[in-house]
Design a protein around this motif. Structure first.
Motif, PDB file in Angstrom:
ATOM      1  N   LEU A 522     -66.876 -20.376-114.166  1.00  0.00           N
ATOM      2  CA  LEU A 522     -66.371 -20.992-115.170  1.00  0.00           C
ATOM      3  C   LEU A 522     -64.771 -20.788-115.267  1.00  0.00           C
ATOM      4  N   TYR A 523     -64.208 -19.736-114.476  1.00  0.00           N
ATOM      5  CA  TYR A 523     -62.833 -19.756-114.718  1.00  0.00           C
ATOM      6  C   TYR A 523     -62.146 -20.745-113.599  1.00  0.00           C
ATOM      7  N   ALA A 524     -62.738 -21.018-112.493  1.00  0.00           N
ATOM      8  CA  ALA A 524     -62.407 -22.081-111.554  1.00  0.00           C
ATOM      9  C   ALA A 524     -62.424 -23.534-112.365  1.00  0.00           C
ATOM     10  N   ALA A 525     -63.394 -23.581-112.854  1.00  0.00           N
ATOM     11  CA  ALA A 525     -63.860 -24.952-113.421  1.00  0.00           C
ATOM     12  C   ALA A 525     -62.613 -25.068-114.653  1.00  0.00           C
ATOM     13  N   LEU A 526     -62.339 -24.112-115.366  1.00  0.00           N
ATOM     14  CA  LEU A 526     -61.381 -24.178-116.228  1.00  0.00           C
ATOM     15  C   LEU A 526     -59.790 -24.467-115.833  1.00  0.00           C
ATOM     16  N   ARG A 527     -59.671 -23.660-114.853  1.00  0.00           N
ATOM     17  CA  ARG A 527     -58.328 -23.659-114.304  1.00  0.00           C
ATOM     18  C   ARG A 527     -58.087 -25.174-113.750  1.00  0.00           C
ATOM     19  N   LEU A 528     -59.363 -25.714-113.110  1.00  0.00           N
ATOM     20  CA  LEU A 528     -59.267 -27.204-112.707  1.00  0.00           C
ATOM     21  C   LEU A 528     -59.057 -28.405-113.917  1.00  0.00           C
ATOM     22  N   ALA A 529     -59.567 -28.088-114.963  1.00  0.00           N
ATOM     23  CA  ALA A 529     -59.592 -28.776-116.010  1.00  0.00           C
ATOM     24  C   ALA A 529     -58.207 -28.828-116.775  1.00  0.00           C
ATOM     25  N   ASP A 530     -57.721 -27.466-116.688  1.00  0.00           N
ATOM     26  CA  ASP A 530     -56.478 -27.200-117.421  1.00  0.00           C
ATOM     27  C   ASP A 530     -55.233 -27.724-116.450  1.00  0.00           C
ATOM     28  N   GLN A 531     -55.447 -27.664-115.177  1.00  0.00           N
ATOM     29  CA  GLN A 531     -54.399 -28.616-114.119  1.00  0.00           C
ATOM     30  C   GLN A 531     -54.420 -29.936-114.577  1.00  0.00           C
ATOM     31  N   ARG A 532     -55.641 -30.410-114.486  1.00  0.00           N
ATOM     32  CA  ARG A 532     -55.690 -31.960-114.827  1.00  0.00           C
ATOM     33  C   ARG A 532     -55.141 -32.398-116.303  1.00  0.00           C
ATOM     34  N   LYS A 533     -55.232 -31.382-117.244  1.00  0.00           N
ATOM     35  CA  LYS A 533     -54.858 -31.925-118.629  1.00  0.00           C
ATOM     36  C   LYS A 533     -53.153 -31.799-118.285  1.00  0.00           C
ATOM     37  N   THR A 534     -52.689 -30.694-117.714  1.00  0.00           N
ATOM     38  CA  THR A 534     -51.059 -30.606-117.503  1.00  0.00           C
ATOM     39  C   THR A 534     -50.616 -32.020-116.733  1.00  0.00           C
ATOM     40  N   GLU A 535     -51.389 -32.174-116.047  1.00  0.00           N
ATOM     41  CA  GLU A 535     -50.941 -33.376-115.144  1.00  0.00           C
ATOM     42  C   GLU A 535     -51.117 -34.913-115.913  1.00  0.00           C
ATOM     43  N   PHE A 536     -52.271 -34.795-116.877  1.00  0.00           N
ATOM     44  CA  PHE A 536     -52.281 -36.028-117.729  1.00  0.00           C
ATOM     45  C   PHE A 536     -51.108 -35.938-118.765  1.00  0.00           C
ATOM     46  N   ILE A 537     -50.872 -34.537-119.398  1.00  0.00           N
ATOM     47  CA  ILE A 537     -49.903 -34.718-120.204  1.00  0.00           C
ATOM     48  C   ILE A 537     -48.573 -35.254-119.579  1.00  0.00           C
ATOM     49  N   ALA A 538     -48.316 -34.915-118.297  1.00  0.00           N
ATOM     50  CA  ALA A 538     -47.097 -35.381-117.730  1.00  0.00           C
ATOM     51  C   ALA A 538     -46.991 -36.808-117.663  1.00  0.00           C
ATOM     52  N   ILE A 539     -48.166 -37.294-117.264  1.00  0.00           N
ATOM     53  CA  ILE A 539     -48.001 -38.803-116.837  1.00  0.00           C
ATOM     54  C   ILE A 539     -47.797 -39.565-118.336  1.00  0.00           C
ATOM     55  N   LEU A 540     -48.660 -38.762-119.546  1.00  0.00           N
ATOM     56  CA  LEU A 540     -48.705 -39.432-120.486  1.00  0.00           C
ATOM     57  C   LEU A 540     -47.235 -39.628-121.165  1.00  0.00           C
ATOM     58  N   ALA A 541     -46.488 -38.180-120.914  1.00  0.00           N
ATOM     59  CA  ALA A 541     -45.080 -38.155-121.470  1.00  0.00           C
ATOM     60  C   ALA A 541     -44.306 -39.063-120.732  1.00  0.00           C
ATOM     61  N   HIS A 542     -44.683 -39.286-119.574  1.00  0.00           N
ATOM     62  CA  HIS A 542     -43.692 -40.242-118.569  1.00  0.00           C
ATOM     63  C   HIS A 542     -43.823 -41.629-119.190  1.00  0.00           C
ATOM     64  N   GLU A 543     -45.107 -42.195-119.119  1.00  0.00           N
ATOM     65  CA  GLU A 543     -45.348 -43.480-120.021  1.00  0.00           C
ATOM     66  C   GLU A 543     -45.036 -43.542-121.412  1.00  0.00           C
ATOM     67  N   LEU A 544     -44.771 -42.543-122.101  1.00  0.00           N
ATOM     68  CA  LEU A 544     -44.563 -42.713-123.533  1.00  0.00           C
ATOM     69  C   LEU A 544     -42.745 -42.895-123.342  1.00  0.00           C
ATOM     70  N   ARG A 545     -42.259 -42.201-122.420  1.00  0.00           N
ATOM     71  CA  ARG A 545     -40.845 -41.844-122.630  1.00  0.00           C
ATOM     72  C   ARG A 545     -39.990 -43.384-122.027  1.00  0.00           C
ATOM     73  N   ASN A 546     -40.684 -44.035-121.217  1.00  0.00           N
ATOM     74  CA  ASN A 546     -40.030 -45.225-120.597  1.00  0.00           C
ATOM     75  C   ASN A 546     -39.798 -46.485-121.553  1.00  0.00           C
ATOM     76  N   PRO A 547     -40.640 -46.522-122.398  1.00  0.00           N
ATOM     77  CA  PRO A 547     -40.217 -47.570-123.543  1.00  0.00           C
ATOM     78  C   PRO A 547     -39.050 -47.134-124.528  1.00  0.00           C
TER      79      PRO A 547
END
Ligand code: ADP
Length: 789
Positions: A522-547
């Motif tokens: 579960l911990y490994a799965a959670l870490r993976l999910a967390d990592q994905r979420k952080t990456e998603f937030i980074a991309i989202l923030a970049h996408e939001l900031r551009n305009p």
């Protein structure tokens, strides 16, 4: 001393007769006696009574006042003998009345016709001799009766027909007969028909054999069982003919009862001694065994009689044990106090552990007579206690193992800890964990130095390097749905075979490991999910900031157009505010993802903290103004320096000021305080606003945490700010704390930052306090206090 002369009392009615008798006696008797003549019976008796002790003889011819037999009766004593010898002179030849007078008690008689000096003298002499003999006989009989009556025992004699002719007083009293009834009675009446035949039979044997017999006679008397011990013997006449059975009997009822009670007690004690698992021994003062209970056989394999009468050393016990016991026995004998010793005994059934208690037994004089030893076999109790201790040790080690396994976050680590702990706790040479984990099967092996290293090849039963030398134990590892995910195997136990206990321990360890494996998954799965979420937030923030940049430029162009109408200007201002807010949110999000990915870079330089505070206040000026808060600012005279990223520190302070402004109702009071505390700078931001409930304080710095009660005041916040603040402060080597007395009672955020050594020589705390009197920020002091509305 001359002997008193014999007195002869001569009684006769006629004076002539008296004188004649005296005359005849004088002629015949050599020694001159004293003569007293009595004309009547009474006068003769009076003379005799004058001195009854004196030797005297009554010679009585007929008198007028008393018949001859009455005269004799008056002289009889209680034993039936006359007070002195009596010779009666009878009429004629005397044959008619003479014998009756002899029976009445006279010693002799002479017919009147036979009177002569010789006959008279002989009669007087004969009467004296006979009287003395009779008296002696009576006295002897009297003595015998006194002895027989005085004896405590019952004395009796029976004739050949079984009739009692002699009994003593004790016999009569005990058996309930008076003197007369006792004579002639038989055993039927004495003992009753059930006992009498046996008594008669023993009498018969006494008479037949002529030998003394001792027999117990038990019968019922007045509702009580009584027992007599009778010693019987025959009486024989001179010719050797047995003519009576004589006996002496003693009442042994209470003796028998006491003996029976004693025997019953002995039996009870013996039963007790024979049936208690403890071994009971009794020693005399020479340390010899005088009693040994049956239990000794169970321990030594030898019967009690092999010990009886023998000393400890002769009983063939080990020397060390003999010494121990002797010491304990001597102490018990000499000190009179119980002694306790513990010892080991190698019984044929294996080693036993015993506790021996040596208890002194005292005689009535208070001396130790014997010592009783009670040996208690403690082996099982000791074993149970040792078992309990061993289990407790295993439990403690299981608990340690459980902690270690739970602290492991990866499958490899769990398998490694499991293999080592299982081997260690259960003491085996080999342990293997196999796991079906991910794509690759995983195997972790542990073995001791003596075991040959694992070969490359696997044995037929799956043991790496060959089959185990001794028994093996395998337990499955399962997932929460009960599906096997692997197994743990142990082999070659150091102290014997695997038992149920060992299996229970391994099952327990496997269960702990199974849970941990699931957690790790579960911990490994959670870490993976967390990592994905952080990456998603980074991309989202970049996408939001551009305009946002082009929009801001557009707004700037619009602002420059002077002729913009009022309402359009308001709309543009609103858009600018919203855009600013949006930019902050997106920047925060970007920072969060940067920090969690470790991608934030601090632009370090020497920073003046007053300048940081001023900058942050400036940036939040508009918000503070909008809420019309009163702001008090306290700072020391000298500048406090730290090394850090100026912009990030301003960001930290702005966040705290913004929050204080937001979560304090309009017209509140906000205090900012900068102080030196040792080698740190302390910055405090306090408000008198909404406060934070105690339950939320520990979580307030966590990402996305917001207090439900004050949510309406969050003004679009996302619960990111404080998390960012803490992480930035920590990146600067500082720390931050939140405090509130509760909802509605204001909040206080305190952050500490390390002071830069190369900075201004910092005044001591105390000095700073002296320069800034008290904490009252409203008072006029050297501190700069700016009040903004
Ligand atoms: P937000 O953007 O929601 O304000 P923060 O991380 O800055 O997020 O703050 C987290 C939560 O902490 C806030 O939602 C608020 O509930 C509480 N909080 C922060 N500062 C204060 C304060 N000065 N007074 C009361 N509550 C505060």
């Amino acid at each position: 001393m001359t002997a008193t002369p014999l007195r002869l009392i001569v009684a006769a009615h006629q004076a002539r007769d008296r004188e004649w008798i005296v005359e005849l006696l004088r002629l015949a008797l050599a020694d001159a006696p004293e003569f007293i003549a009595a004309p009547t019976g009474e006068s003769a008796l009076a003379h005799w009574r004058q001195d009854p002790q004196r030797p005297q003889v009554l010679i009585a011819a007929p008198v007028e006042d008393l018949e001859p037999d009455a005269l004799i009766r008056h002289m009889l004593d209680p034993t039936g003998i006359t007070g002195c010898p009596v010779v009666m002179i009878t009429p004629g030849h005397g044959r008619e009345s003479g014998p009756a007078l002899l029976r009445a008690g006279a010693q002799d008689y002479i017919g009147e016709s036979w009177l002569s000096p010789y006959v008279l003298a002989r009669a007087v002499e004969n009467a004296g001799v006979r009287w003395a003999a009779e008296r002696e006989l009576r006295e002897a009989r009297h003595l015998l009766q006194a002895i027989v009556d005085g004896a405590g025992a019952l004395v009796f004699a029976k004739d050949l027909q079984g009739r009692y002719f002699l009994t003593n007083q004790a016999w009569r009293e005990r058996l309930g007969f008076d003197d007369e009834q006792a004579v002639g009675v038989t055993d039927d009446a004495v003992f009753g028909p059930s006992v009498a035949p046996a008594v008669r039979e023993s009498d018969r044997q006494v008479l037949a054999t002529g030998e003394r017999q001792v027999a117990e006679e038990t019968f019922w008397r007045n509702g009580q069982r009584v027992t007599y011990l009778a010693s019987k013997f025959p009486l024989a006449d001179a010719g050797g003919r047995r003519w009576a059975v004589c006996g002496v009997a003693t009442d042994v009822t209470s003796l028998k009862e006491a003996q029976a009670a004693l025997e019953a007690r002995e039996r009870a004690l013996q039963t007790l001694a024979d049936n208690t698992p403890d071994i009971l021994l009794r020693f005399d003062a020479a340390l010899r065994h005088v009693f040994v209970s049956a239990a000794v056989q169970g321990l030594t394999g030898r019967a009690p009689r092999e010990f009886l009468g023998r000393g400890i050393r002769e009983a063939g016990l080990p020397v060390s044990l003999c010494e121990l016991w002797e010491a304990a026995l001597r102490m018990a004998f000499h000190e009179g106090r119980p002694q306790t010793v513990e010892f080991r005994f190698d019984s044929p059934a294996g080693p036993r552990h015993l506790t021996g208690r040596f208890v002194p037994e005292f005689d009535p004089a208070g001396r130790v007579e014997q010592v009783l030893a009670v040996l208690h076999d403690d082996t099982e109790r000791q074993r149970a206690a040792e078992d309990l201790r061993r289990r407790a040790r295993v439990m403690a080690r299981l608990a340690d193992a459980s902690r270690l396994i739970h602290a492991s976050l990866s499958a490899e680590e769990i398998a490694r800890v499991l293999v080592e702990q299982a081997r260690d706790i259960l003491g085996t040479r080999q342990a293997v964990v196999d796991l079906a984990w991910g794509d690759e099967p995983l195997q972790v092996v542990s073995c001791d130095h003596e075991t040959p290293p694992w070969g490359d090849g696997r044995s037929a039963d799956g043991w790496p390097g060959g089959s185990p030398a001794r028994g093996q134990l395998t337990v499955a590892l399962t997932n929460p749905r009960g599906k096997p995910v692997g197994q743990v195997r142990l082999a070659d136990r150091l102290d014997g075979e695997f038992d149920a206990d060992a299996e229970a321990v391994l099952v327990q360890l496997a269960a702990i490991a199974s849970t941990s494996l699931e957690n790790a998954r579960l911990y490994a799965a959670l870490r993976l999910a967390d990592q994905r979420k952080t990456e998603f937030i980074a991309i989202l923030a970049h996408e939001l900031r551009n305009p946002l940049a082009p929009i801001r430029n557009g707004l700037e162009i619009l602002r420059r157009k002077a002729e913009l109408r009022d309402s359009a200007a308001r709309a543009r201002d609103m858009m600018e505010r919203q855009l600013g807010h949006l930019v902050r949110l997106v920047d925060d999000l970007l920072d969060v993802s940067r920090i969690s990915r470790g991608k934030i870079q601090l632009q370090r330089s020497r920073v003046n903290l007053q300048a940081v505070i001023d900058s942050a206040l400036e940036a939040t000026q508009a918000t503070l103004d909008a809420h019309r808060h009163e702001l008090a600012l306290e700072q020391p005279h000298t500048a406090l320096w730290t090394v850090g990223d100026y912009t990030r520190l301003v960001q930290v302070m702005s966040n705290l000021f913004n929050n204080a402004a937001k979560y304090t109702p309009t017209g509140g009071r906000i205090t900012v305080q900068l102080r030196q505390k040792g080698r740190e700078a302390r910055i405090r931001v306090s408000d008198n606003g909404a406060g934070i409930p105690g339950s939320m304080l520990p979580h307030i710095f966590e990402l996305f945490t917001q207090v439900r009660e004050t949510l309406p005041q969050a003004q679009g916040g996302l619960g990111i700010g404080l998390s960012l603040v803490r992480q930035l402060v920590q990146l600067h080597g500082g720390r931050i704390e939140a405090h509130s007395d509760g909802l509605g009672l204001g909040s206080r955020f305190t952050l500490y930052l390390p002071l830069d050594d190369g900075g201004a020589t910092a005044p001591a705390d105390e000095l700073a306090e002296a320069v800034l009197p008290g904490a009252d920020t409203s008072s006029a002091g050297p501190a700069v206090a700016s009040v903004l509305r």
